[in-house]
Design a protein around this motif. Structure first.
Motif, PDB file in Angstrom:
ATOM      1  N   UNK A 253       0.750  -1.402  -0.021  1.00  0.00           N
ATOM      2  CA  UNK A 253      -0.026   0.099   0.015  1.00  0.00           C
ATOM      3  C   UNK A 253       0.836   1.209   0.214  1.00  0.00           C
ATOM      4  N   UNK A 254       0.300   2.263  -0.721  1.00  0.00           N
ATOM      5  CA  UNK A 254       0.959   3.440  -0.830  1.00  0.00           C
ATOM      6  C   UNK A 254       0.021   4.510  -1.089  1.00  0.00           C
ATOM      7  N   UNK A 255       0.412   5.899  -0.876  1.00  0.00           N
ATOM      8  CA  UNK A 255      -0.503   6.935  -1.168  1.00  0.00           C
ATOM      9  C   UNK A 255       0.110   7.917  -2.120  1.00  0.00           C
ATOM     10  N   UNK A 256      -0.550   8.415  -3.072  1.00  0.00           N
ATOM     11  CA  UNK A 256       0.049   9.245  -4.165  1.00  0.00           C
ATOM     12  C   UNK A 256      -0.579  10.583  -3.893  1.00  0.00           C
ATOM     13  N   UNK A 257       0.069  11.775  -3.460  1.00  0.00           N
ATOM     14  CA  UNK A 257      -0.859  13.041  -3.198  1.00  0.00           C
ATOM     15  C   UNK A 257      -0.045  14.033  -3.959  1.00  0.00           C
ATOM     16  N   UNK A 258      -0.804  14.775  -4.668  1.00  0.00           N
ATOM     17  CA  UNK A 258      -0.392  15.737  -5.688  1.00  0.00           C
ATOM     18  C   UNK A 258      -1.047  17.110  -5.458  1.00  0.00           C
ATOM     19  N   UNK A 259      -0.294  17.976  -5.594  1.00  0.00           N
ATOM     20  CA  UNK A 259      -0.737  19.332  -5.260  1.00  0.00           C
ATOM     21  C   UNK A 259      -0.141  20.395  -6.256  1.00  0.00           C
TER      22      UNK A 259
END
Length: 409
Positions: free
Chosen positions: A126-132
């Motif tokens: 599991x991982x999280x990808x966060x883009x701003x």
């Protein structure tokens, strides 16, 4: 080699707002995804690099030199910064909270990067990808295209398909095109100003009060449309706009037409369909149902008003700020009203061997409008309205639009 280009029209007004409020985060866009499965962080980073090489917006900064602003565009191949770190305790709730905190961090528009990407690894499954990103570089239509291209680049790196082979116009190219068409765009400005000046922003008792804008005062959601255009060519957007106009004119303290804004994609040039840039434009229209006695007559009147506004779609809305829509610092009692038809944006990621779930976008706490109408679909076939008020004082507009529509039928 780094190249320079002028600012796009939308960047020009964003820079004006930034100069007054450099800490403002109203134009930060952030989204988070959860990846489940045997993820490959290295391949994901390579796909993001391909994405940056394809789209100028991901490697463009805004810079000021002796009071003059310009875009500074790094060449393809410039390393795209991605922050990777291990977060073994992260779950959906903490990931969404982290996304919101990142959205609340101001961007440095004078020379700073305008994209932030983080990969948060929970474990091997599991991982999280966060883009701003800052709005100066992309809009909702761009976000969809970026996700589609990221999907294709990742699949290509896995040997499942080819990388996209065309190079869409970049944000610098778009700015140069806009400058070349400046005279043509300016020509109908006076006619646009005259059309908009016939209407005024509505005023509702206790709804304005000159308060600082900190988010939508209220949001009206109309459900029940099946999303289809009727036999007379009237779209659900026009139907919802007609309902809103009628409701506003029932409660408006001012007589005459009301001023309402709605978004236009700014992509009527097919050549820009795959480009990533802030191209969307807010169109301001004058809407009036005075004298319309039947629902079909009202719809046709609103359709005419919409087509008039669309004829000015190339003119940036900030050129008309002196006529209203002054932004977050407006202290008048005028209500800034916007109609937002629910877009069929597809921000999904479909990567081989992974189950990806979108955690959605960070909520805005500094919306530029006071009242937003969202038109969406529902299988029930029942038209309804719901008010979600974020202000401490509810406006006296807690109404169901259905009786208003029935009165016109």
């Amino acid at each position: 080699m780094t190249t320079e280009a002028p600012l796009t029209f939308n960047q020009q007004w964003l820079i004006r707002e930034y100069a007054s409020h450099p800490q403002r985060t109203a134009y930060n866009l952030a989204i988070a995804y959860r990846f489940d499965g045997q993820h490959d962080t290295a391949t994901l980073q390579r796909a993001l690099q391909y994405l940056s090489d394809r789209h100028q917006a991901l490697r463009t900064r805004l810079k000021q030199n002796q009071g003059q602003w310009a875009q500074s565009i790094d060449p393809p191949g410039t390393p795209f910064q991605v922050i990777c770190h291990d977060t073994p305790l992260m779950n959906d709730a903490t990931a969404a909270g982290h996304r919101d905190r990142l959205a609340g961090q101001p961007f440095l528009l004078d020379g700073g990067p305008l994209f932030r990407v983080e990969i948060c690894r929970v474990n091997t499954e599991r991982l999280y990808l966060i883009m701003t990103a800052h709005h100066a570089m992309i809009d909702g239509w761009s976000s969809q295209r970026l996700m589609q291209d990221l999907t294709r680049h990742y699949a290509a790196l896995c040997g499942l398909e080819a990388h996209p082979d065309n190079t869409p116009p970049g944000i610098g190219d778009i700015a140069l095109r806009q400058q070349a068409r400046l005279a043509a765009v300016s020509e109908p400005l006076q006619a646009y100003r005259q059309a908009v000046s016939q209407a005024r922003c509505p005023r509702i008792p206790s709804a304005g009060g000159g308060k600082q804008r900190g988010g939508p005062l209220a949001r009206l959601v109309i459900t029940g449309y099946d999303g289809r255009t009727d036999s007379n060519g009237i779209t659900p957007f026009v139907q919802g706009l007609c309902a809103l106009t009628f409701a506003l004119q029932q409660f408006n303290l001012l007589d005459g037409p009301v001023r309402i804004g709605f978004p236009e994609a700014g992509r009527h040039d097919p050549d820009l369909e795959d480009s990533a840039a802030f191209l969307a434009n807010t169109l301001l229209g004058s809407f009036d149902l005075a004298g319309q006695r039947t629902w079909p007559e009202a719809l046709q009147a609103i359709q005419t008003h919409v087509m008039q506004a669309l004829s000015f779609r190339d003119i940036p809305a900030f050129w008309l700020q002196d006529l209203g829509w002054k932004g977050l610092d407006d202290r008048t009692d005028d209500l800034h009203v916007m109609v937002v038809p629910e877009q069929d944006f597809d921000w999904s990621l479909v990567l081989p061997g992974l189950q990806i779930t979108s955690l959605g976008q960070a909520p805005s706490t500094q919306a530029r409008v006071d009242l937003a109408l969202t038109i969406t679909s529902a299988p029930s076939g029942v038209l309804s309205s719901v008010w979600n008020t974020t202000a401490s004082e509810s406006p006296p507009m807690s109404l169901n639009v259905w009786p208003a529509l029935s009165a016109l039928a």
